[in-house]
Design a protein around this motif. Sequence first.
Motif: not given
Length: 257
Positions: A35-41, A47-52
Amino acid sequence: MVSLSFSVVVLLVGAFVTLAVKRGHVQAWTDVFVGAILSVLLLIVLVFEFLRLITWPLSKTVLFRRKLIPPGSGPRKYRRIVVFDGICVLCNRFGAFVYSRLLEQSAVDWVPFQDKLNEHVNVDELMKEFDIEPNALQDRICAVSGNKLFWGADAVIEICQWCVWPYPLASLGLLVPYPMRDALYRTVAAERYKWFGTQPLDQNFAKYLCPYYYMNKKAFDEKEKKRALEAALKAEKQRKEDASKSKKDQESRKKTD
């Protein structure tokens, strides 16, 4: 504020204890880790989508327009192939998400490793070329770029290099030592069916990327229905034959007795 924080901690501890009772403490810790890994991803993707989105107008200008190198259009000499788990819901969602963000959608071939009759990629020949063990494809996604083979987390990073900006920034993940990023990837991969489930192979997203399939969808559907009906009739015929044979055997035993 302190009381609110304390309440949140109590709720989290209570949820973990409940999970540990139901699934065992080892699986509970695994679920927390996944769950922690998926949350970070998910946070990274947001963030990438916002920058895109905020840089999208610039990406349409000649100065900032990215091109796939080597190019994939025209008579392709440079191959890009992604071999994924066709029954994995997470894998299919990832593929569909990435496909819509590729610089050249026609430059990448997607194929489930279970699909041995794919018209675009011969999985068996690919496995022979790179000496791939069948079980390896069950555990990790595979990406072929030219004559190079990428596995797991490295495959995901390589695929991101084929996408619009800022997804190539995923190459920063190479700063994480390989054993660590591979372990993180395999931890999520091992739990993907439990977290996201499975789906029929014939519903994998890559099947619908073929223009020929779209143009002949009705014919494909009719062909698949006919194939399913023939399989059902064959199974029913076999069942009746087995039942008849069993009945004859019983009658033969009775006569012998």
